[in-house]
Design an enzyme around this catalytic site. Structure first.
Site, short mmCIF file in Angstrom:
data_model
loop_
_atom_site.label_atom_id
_atom_site.label_comp_id
_atom_site.label_asym_id
_atom_site.label_seq_id
_atom_site.Cartn_x
_atom_site.Cartn_y
_atom_site.Cartn_z
N ASP A 278 6.48 4.59 -4.50
CA ASP A 278 8.26 3.98 -4.69
C ASP A 278 9.42 4.38 -5.56
O ASP A 278 9.79 5.24 -5.43
CB ASP A 278 7.87 2.37 -4.31
CG ASP A 278 8.81 1.40 -3.44
OD1 ASP A 278 9.27 1.70 -2.30
OD2 ASP A 278 8.83 0.72 -3.97
N ASP A 279 8.61 3.87 -6.70
CA ASP A 279 9.84 3.94 -8.02
C ASP A 279 8.67 4.43 -9.09
O ASP A 279 8.43 4.14 -10.17
CB ASP A 279 10.40 3.01 -8.33
CG ASP A 279 11.57 2.00 -6.65
OD1 ASP A 279 12.36 3.85 -6.26
OD2 ASP A 279 11.01 1.68 -6.05
N GLU B 221 7.72 -6.95 3.26
CA GLU B 221 7.79 -6.36 1.55
C GLU B 221 8.20 -7.68 0.97
O GLU B 221 7.34 -9.14 1.12
CB GLU B 221 8.37 -5.58 0.97
CG GLU B 221 8.23 -5.13 -0.02
CD GLU B 221 9.56 -4.15 -0.96
OE1 GLU B 221 10.27 -3.76 -0.10
OE2 GLU B 221 9.39 -3.80 -2.21
N HIS C 73 6.58 7.94 0.70
CA HIS C 73 7.56 6.59 0.10
C HIS C 73 7.64 7.06 -1.67
O HIS C 73 7.38 6.35 -1.53
CB HIS C 73 6.69 5.68 0.09
CG HIS C 73 7.85 4.49 0.19
ND1 HIS C 73 8.28 3.39 1.40
CD2 HIS C 73 9.12 3.99 -0.43
CE1 HIS C 73 9.10 3.01 0.89
NE2 HIS C 73 9.18 3.09 -0.30
N HIS D 80 11.61 -0.14 5.68
CA HIS D 80 11.18 -1.37 4.68
C HIS D 80 11.60 -2.11 4.86
O HIS D 80 11.92 -3.21 5.58
CB HIS D 80 12.02 -1.54 3.23
CG HIS D 80 12.28 -0.42 2.28
ND1 HIS D 80 12.51 0.76 2.49
CD2 HIS D 80 11.13 -0.03 1.08
CE1 HIS D 80 12.06 1.82 1.45
NE2 HIS D 80 11.67 1.16 1.27
N HIS E 299 11.53 6.73 -3.86
CA HIS E 299 12.45 7.14 -4.47
C HIS E 299 12.76 7.64 -4.73
O HIS E 299 12.93 7.85 -6.26
CB HIS E 299 13.23 6.29 -4.15
CG HIS E 299 13.24 4.92 -3.42
ND1 HIS E 299 14.37 4.96 -2.59
CD2 HIS E 299 12.11 4.23 -2.82
CE1 HIS E 299 13.58 3.80 -1.46
NE2 HIS E 299 12.47 3.03 -1.84
N GLY F 97 16.25 -2.47 0.85
CA GLY F 97 16.93 -2.97 0.01
C GLY F 97 16.55 -4.75 0.67
O GLY F 97 15.69 -4.91 0.90
#
Ligand code: ADE
Ligand code: ZN
Length: 347
Positions: free
Chosen positions: A290-291, A212, A23, A209, A25, A182
Site C-alpha cells: 500500500d504505502d 477496507e 498495490h 479500494h 501508491h 479514499g
C-alpha cells in the site's frame, strides 16, 4: 524512525524471493531523506529534522491507528510535489527501492490530482513525468513496472473522468489500469461507475479500494456496479458469505495490505489479520504494501511479517506471488513470460 518490522536474521530469505506487487501508491513511497532535500530546496514550512518530519509523514508506533491519522499523512505529503524534477525523482526512487527489495514486477499507482494540486500542474504533464521516469528506471534496473492512475472518491466524477481519459490516452506509456481510493464511508463509488465501465471498454483494467473502511457491501458494489477486476484490500468481504461467493465466482483478486490495515485501524491486532482466513475461504489473494514509506515497511518485511505473525507457510507465500503475477494487468503474452520467470525464480 526505524522500520516497524525489521528483519531478524542477516540472511533474509524473504528478500531473496522474487516478488510481485500489485498495490503500491507512489505518494506513499517517498524516502524521508528525499523529503528533507525537497523541504530545504523549496523552503517548505515543515520541520527539517528527520525525526520531526517522520512524525508528520509516517505512522509511528505510539500514535493512534485510525483512518483520520493515516490519511492526514497524505495531506502533508502533497506539499512536496513542487516541480517536475521532484515528481520525476520520487518516481525514480520508488522504482529503485522496489528493485532493491527484489520486487521483479510492480504496478505503481499514482494520483495525478494529488501530484498536480499545489503547483497547479496540468494533469497530462504530471502523468507523463511519472510514466517516463518509471519506465526509464525500470529499464535501468531490469524489472517490469506498469502504472495505474488513481482517483479519489472525495474528488468529483468530472475530475475522475479527465484522469481516466488521459490514462486511456497514455496506454502506450505503460498505464494499464484505473483505481479509486479514499474515504469509502462518506463517498460512494457508484457515481464513478460509468467512468470505470468506459475505461474498461477502452482497454484499461480496473481496481477499486473497497471493503477496507466500508463493509462487504462495498465489495459487491465494486464487482457488480463498477465491474472491478481486482479489489484493493477487501478484507471485510468475510463479513458476508454471499459476497465471498460472488468474488469466488467472478475470480476477483484481492490486493491485501496487512500492515496498512492494522495502521489504519481496520484490523485492531495484526496477528488477527484475516488474510489466512481469506485464503482458506478460497478467495484469490495477494500481499502488498500500500504505502511502504508511510507504514515503514517493504514488501520483503511484509512477507516476513506474514510468515511470522499471520502463519503463512513458504509455499503459501510463493502462491501469493504467483497469484499476483496471474492477476497482473498485462497481455496474455506478457503474463506467460512473467509466470515462467517467476516459477523459475521461486523454485
Ligand atoms: N489512499 C492511499 N492509501 C489508501 C487506503 N489505504 N485506503 C484508501 N485510500 C487510500
Ligand atoms: Zn491503497
Amino acid at each position: 524512525m526505524e522500520p516497524s518490522y525489521a528483519p531478524t536474521s542477516s540472511l533474509n530469505i524473504f528478500l531473496v524471493l522474487p516478488k510481485a506487487e500489485l498495490h503500491r501508491h507512489l505518494e506513499g513511497s517517498l524516502r524521508i531523506e528525499t523529503m528533507l532535500d525537497i523541504a530545504r530546496e523549496h523552503g517548505l514550512t515543515v520541520p527539517v529534522s528527520i525525526l520531526r518530519l517522520a512524525g508528520l509523514v509516517q505512522i509511528g508506533d505510539d500514535e493512534p491507528y485510525n483512518f483520520t491519522n493515516f490519511l492526514e499523512k497524505f495531506k502533508t505529503l502533497r506539499l512536496f510535489y513542487r516541480s517536475s524534477e521532484v515528481i520525476e525523482r520520487v518516481t525514480r526512487e520508488a522504482v529503485e527501492d522496489a528493485a532493491r527489495d527484489n520486487v521483479r514486477y510492480m504496478e505503481l499507482r499514482f494520483t495525478p490530482v494529488a501530484l498536480s494540486r499545489v503547483e497547479n500542474f496540468p494533469l497530462q504533464d504530471v502523468m507523463s513525468w511519472v510514466c517516463d521516469s518509471a519506465n526509464k528506471t525500470a529499464k535501468k534496473f531490469g524489472i517490469d513496472v506498469k502504472l495505474i492512475a488513481s482517483v479519489n472518491r472525495h474528488e468529483s466524477p468530472e475530475m475522475a473522468e479527465q484522469v481516466a481519459q488521459l490514462a486511456v490516452d497514455m496506454k502506450d506509456k505503460g498505464i494499464v489500469g484505473l483505481d479509486i481510493a479514499g474515504n469509502e464511508n462518506d463517498f460512494p463509488a457508484k457515481p464513478f461507475a460509468p467512468i470505470f465501465r468506459e475505461a474498461k471498454e477502452a482497454g484499461l483494467k480496473t481496481t477499486v479500494h473497497a471493503g477496507e473502511w466500508g463493509g462487504a457491501e462495498n465489495v459487491r458494489e465494486a464487482i457488480e456496479i463498477l465491474g472491478a477486476d481486482r479489489i484493493g484490500h477487501g478484507v471485510r468481504v468475510l463479513e458476508d458469505e454471499n459476497v465471498v461467493a460472488l468474488a469466488k465466482e467472478r475470480g476477483t483478486v484481492f490486493e491485501v495490505c496487512p500492515t496498512s490495515n492494522h495502521q489504519s485501524g481496520v484490523v485492531p491486532e495484526l496477528e488477527k489479520h484475516p488474510l489466512a482466513k481469506m485464503i482458506e475461504s478460497g478467495l484469490i489473494t495477494t500481499i502488498n504494501t500500500d504505502d511502504p514509506s508511510i507504514s515503514r515497511i517493504s514488501l520483503t518485511s511484509e512477507f516476513q511479517m506474514a510468515s511470522e505473525k499471520l502463519g503463512l507457510s513458504m509455499l503459501a507465500l510463493k502462491k501469493q506471488t504467483l497469484n499476483a503475477v496471474n492477476a497482473a494487468f498485462v497481455s496474455e503474452e506478457e503474463r506467460e513470460r512473467l509466470v515462467k520467470e517467476f516459477k523459475k525464480g521461486l523454485e
